[in-house]
Motif scaffolding. Structure first.
Motif, PDB file in Angstrom:
ATOM      1  N   LEU A 113       0.833  -1.205   0.000  1.00 19.91           N
ATOM      2  CA  LEU A 113       0.000   0.000   0.000  1.00 19.91           C
ATOM      3  C   LEU A 113       0.868   1.256   0.000  1.00 19.91           C
ATOM      4  CD1 LEU A 113      -2.716  -1.040   2.644  1.00 19.91           C
ATOM      5  CD2 LEU A 113      -3.061  -0.814   0.173  1.00 19.91           C
ATOM      6  N   ASN A 114       1.905   1.234   0.823  1.00 18.08           N
ATOM      7  CA  ASN A 114       2.797   2.398   0.894  1.00 18.08           C
ATOM      8  C   ASN A 114       3.519   2.628  -0.441  1.00 18.08           C
ATOM      9  OD1 ASN A 114       2.059   2.655   3.569  1.00 18.08           O
ATOM     10  ND2 ASN A 114       3.898   1.645   4.368  1.00 18.08           N
ATOM     11  N   LEU A 115       3.915   1.548  -1.083  1.00 22.43           N
ATOM     12  CA  LEU A 115       4.656   1.668  -2.323  1.00 22.43           C
ATOM     13  C   LEU A 115       3.798   2.298  -3.422  1.00 22.43           C
ATOM     14  CD1 LEU A 115       7.456   0.968  -3.465  1.00 22.43           C
ATOM     15  CD2 LEU A 115       6.523  -1.208  -4.228  1.00 22.43           C
ATOM     16  N   LEU A 116       2.501   1.939  -3.445  1.00 23.39           N
ATOM     17  CA  LEU A 116       1.594   2.518  -4.430  1.00 23.39           C
ATOM     18  C   LEU A 116       0.953   3.815  -3.951  1.00 23.39           C
ATOM     19  CD1 LEU A 116       2.039  -0.187  -5.866  1.00 23.39           C
ATOM     20  CD2 LEU A 116      -0.411  -0.256  -6.352  1.00 23.39           C
ATOM     21  N   ASN A 117       1.238   4.180  -2.683  1.00 24.65           N
ATOM     22  CA  ASN A 117       0.703   5.417  -2.103  1.00 24.65           C
ATOM     23  C   ASN A 117      -0.821   5.432  -2.116  1.00 24.65           C
ATOM     24  OD1 ASN A 117       0.954   7.904  -0.808  1.00 24.65           O
ATOM     25  ND2 ASN A 117       0.983   9.048  -2.724  1.00 24.65           N
ATOM     26  N   VAL A 118      -1.425   4.307  -1.678  1.00 27.12           N
ATOM     27  CA  VAL A 118      -2.876   4.208  -1.558  1.00 27.12           C
ATOM     28  C   VAL A 118      -3.212   3.683  -0.170  1.00 27.12           C
ATOM     29  CG1 VAL A 118      -3.248   3.828  -4.028  1.00 27.12           C
ATOM     30  CG2 VAL A 118      -2.879   1.864  -2.527  1.00 27.12           C
ATOM     31  N   THR A 119      -4.461   3.827   0.219  1.00 27.66           N
ATOM     32  CA  THR A 119      -4.904   3.346   1.525  1.00 27.66           C
ATOM     33  C   THR A 119      -5.652   2.028   1.376  1.00 27.66           C
ATOM     34  OG1 THR A 119      -6.981   4.591   1.353  1.00 27.66           O
ATOM     35  CG2 THR A 119      -5.100   5.689   2.400  1.00 27.66           C
ATOM     36  N   ALA A 120      -5.851   1.342   2.484  1.00 28.98           N
ATOM     37  CA  ALA A 120      -6.506   0.038   2.455  1.00 28.98           C
ATOM     38  C   ALA A 120      -7.951   0.120   1.981  1.00 28.98           C
ATOM     39  CB  ALA A 120      -6.441  -0.604   3.843  1.00 28.98           C
ATOM     40  N   ASP A 121      -8.605   1.298   2.141  1.00 28.54           N
ATOM     41  CA  ASP A 121      -9.998   1.437   1.725  1.00 28.54           C
ATOM     42  C   ASP A 121     -10.134   2.077   0.340  1.00 28.54           C
ATOM     43  OD1 ASP A 121      -9.146   3.940   2.406  1.00 28.54           O
ATOM     44  OD2 ASP A 121     -10.818   4.414   3.743  1.00 28.54           O
ATOM     45  N   ALA A 122      -9.032   2.177  -0.402  1.00 27.54           N
ATOM     46  CA  ALA A 122      -9.078   2.773  -1.739  1.00 27.54           C
ATOM     47  C   ALA A 122      -9.893   1.900  -2.679  1.00 27.54           C
ATOM     48  CB  ALA A 122      -7.668   2.955  -2.283  1.00 27.54           C
ATOM     49  N   GLU A 123     -10.596   2.552  -3.616  1.00 27.03           N
ATOM     50  CA  GLU A 123     -11.372   1.838  -4.615  1.00 27.03           C
ATOM     51  C   GLU A 123     -10.425   1.199  -5.649  1.00 27.03           C
ATOM     52  OE1 GLU A 123     -14.632   1.339  -4.708  1.00 27.03           O
ATOM     53  OE2 GLU A 123     -14.837   2.410  -2.798  1.00 27.03           O
ATOM     54  N   PRO A 124     -10.872   0.105  -6.280  1.00 30.15           N
ATOM     55  CA  PRO A 124     -10.029  -0.532  -7.308  1.00 30.15           C
ATOM     56  C   PRO A 124      -9.565   0.436  -8.391  1.00 30.15           C
ATOM     57  CG  PRO A 124     -11.843  -1.981  -6.735  1.00 30.15           C
ATOM     58  CD  PRO A 124     -12.084  -0.700  -6.001  1.00 30.15           C
ATOM     59  N   ALA A 125     -10.453   1.349  -8.811  1.00 30.34           N
ATOM     60  CA  ALA A 125     -10.068   2.301  -9.859  1.00 30.34           C
ATOM     61  C   ALA A 125      -8.919   3.200  -9.393  1.00 30.34           C
ATOM     62  CB  ALA A 125     -11.274   3.155 -10.256  1.00 30.34           C
ATOM     63  N   GLN A 126      -8.931   3.595  -8.114  1.00 32.79           N
ATOM     64  CA  GLN A 126      -7.859   4.434  -7.578  1.00 32.79           C
ATOM     65  C   GLN A 126      -6.546   3.664  -7.541  1.00 32.79           C
ATOM     66  OE1 GLN A 126     -10.323   5.374  -3.935  1.00 32.79           O
ATOM     67  NE2 GLN A 126      -9.377   7.378  -4.227  1.00 32.79           N
ATOM     68  N   ILE A 127      -6.628   2.402  -7.142  1.00 33.13           N
ATOM     69  CA  ILE A 127      -5.424   1.565  -7.048  1.00 33.13           C
ATOM     70  C   ILE A 127      -4.817   1.363  -8.433  1.00 33.13           C
ATOM     71  CG2 ILE A 127      -4.555  -0.722  -6.414  1.00 33.13           C
ATOM     72  CD1 ILE A 127      -6.853  -0.802  -4.312  1.00 33.13           C
ATOM     73  N   LYS A 128      -5.675   1.062  -9.417  1.00 37.31           N
ATOM     74  CA  LYS A 128      -5.185   0.867 -10.785  1.00 37.31           C
ATOM     75  C   LYS A 128      -4.531   2.135 -11.322  1.00 37.31           C
ATOM     76  CE  LYS A 128      -8.635  -2.644 -12.044  1.00 37.31           C
ATOM     77  NZ  LYS A 128      -9.791  -2.955 -12.914  1.00 37.31           N
ATOM     78  N   GLN A 129      -5.172   3.281 -11.062  1.00 37.55           N
ATOM     79  CA  GLN A 129      -4.632   4.550 -11.546  1.00 37.55           C
ATOM     80  C   GLN A 129      -3.268   4.847 -10.925  1.00 37.55           C
ATOM     81  OE1 GLN A 129      -6.904   8.049 -10.504  1.00 37.55           O
ATOM     82  NE2 GLN A 129      -6.198   9.172 -12.309  1.00 37.55           N
ATOM     83  N   ALA A 130      -3.138   4.608  -9.609  1.00 40.50           N
ATOM     84  CA  ALA A 130      -1.867   4.854  -8.922  1.00 40.50           C
ATOM     85  C   ALA A 130      -0.777   3.926  -9.460  1.00 40.50           C
ATOM     86  CB  ALA A 130      -2.051   4.648  -7.422  1.00 40.50           C
ATOM     87  N   TYR A 131      -1.137   2.680  -9.678  1.00 45.46           N
ATOM     88  CA  TYR A 131      -0.177   1.698 -10.198  1.00 45.46           C
ATOM     89  C   TYR A 131       0.323   2.089 -11.581  1.00 45.46           C
ATOM     90  CZ  TYR A 131       1.165  -2.726 -12.460  1.00 45.46           C
ATOM     91  OH  TYR A 131       1.805  -3.700 -13.180  1.00 45.46           O
TER      92      TYR A 131
END
Length: 253
Positions: A189-207
């Protein structure tokens, strides 16, 4: 194990001169098999058919394709690693197209590799180092990959000790990311700079944003040092690992 020239010689000799001809043809064929190291029909085709011979300069990418597919599914990380190898070799556009074709052919698993590898012992270290980089790109080397690498090392005349050194050189560092499941997830989570409650779309965008920013292909033509390219490749691999871990934990594709 099949001795193709021996069988062909015996059949032709039988047709021409009956049993004595078969014995003589088989004997001559066996000499040819041993001299050319022909142990399969595929190996014989490589010698006889102009289009069947493996072009040695693209052998590396056939090997990488075989490794990538050995686990059953080619991952985006495998494709990115193949592109990194193209960059490392400084391939131009047409050469990249040929390397991509060789990678795709390697995925089919149809090529006989023993003969081509035995002809490449002078390049053994370069080939095996690239293969170990591919094997470790997803953070682990499974049994199928290790079996292939050990077999290829044997054909290339490389010792088990040398193979272990190549593997260790590209194995991911031991650290918090693999210490425990919870620590691994938090670091991802820290590496992608997202939180555990982030939406899948947010995680994909950050990645995707981080992958675009740090990918070694970005260094193309910039005069970057090999060390910089290697660091970028390592960071890209960590991003792949982190994203796969988060995706599995959150249950999205």
């Amino acid at each position: 194990m099949i001795w193709p020239a021996t069988l062909l010689g015996a059949v032709i000799g039988l047709a021409v001169a009956s049993i004595p001809g078969a014995l003589l043809g088989g004997l001559l064929g066996q000499v040819l098999d041993r001299r050319l190291r022909l142990q399969s029909w595929a190996a014989l085709r490589e010698r006889l058919l102009p289009g069947a011979a493996q072009r040695d300069e693209w052998l590396l990418f056939v090997l990488l394709g075989r490794l990538a597919k050995s686990g059953g599914r080619v991952l985006p990380a495998h494709i990115q690693q193949a592109r990194s190898e193209m960059q490392r070799l400084g391939l131009k556009a047409e050469e990249q197209r040929q390397a991509i074709a060789a990678f795709a052919r390697g995925k089919t698993g149809r090529d006989s590799l023993r003969g081509p590898l035995q002809r490449q012992q002078a390049r053994a270290e370069m080939l095996l180092r690239a293969c170990w980089r591919m094997a470790w790109v997803d953070g682990q080397v499974d049994a199928a990959e290790r079996e292939l690498l050990n077999l290829w090392g044997k054909w290339l005349g490389v010792s088990t000790a040398a193979q272990a050194q190549f593997s260790d050189a590209y194995a991911p560092p031991r650290g918090p990311l693999v210490s425990t499941a919870s620590n691994a997830y938090q670091r991802a989570l820290n590496l992608l700079n997202v939180t555990a409650d982030a939406e899948p779309a947010q995680i994909k965008q950050a990645y995707r944003r981080l992958l675009s920013r740090h990918h070694p292909d970005k260094l193309a033509g910039s005069g970057a040092t090999p060390e910089s390219v290697r660091e970028a490749t390592e960071h890209t691999r960590e991003l792949h690992q982190a994203y796969d871990l988060i995706r599995q934990r959150h249950g999205f594709r």
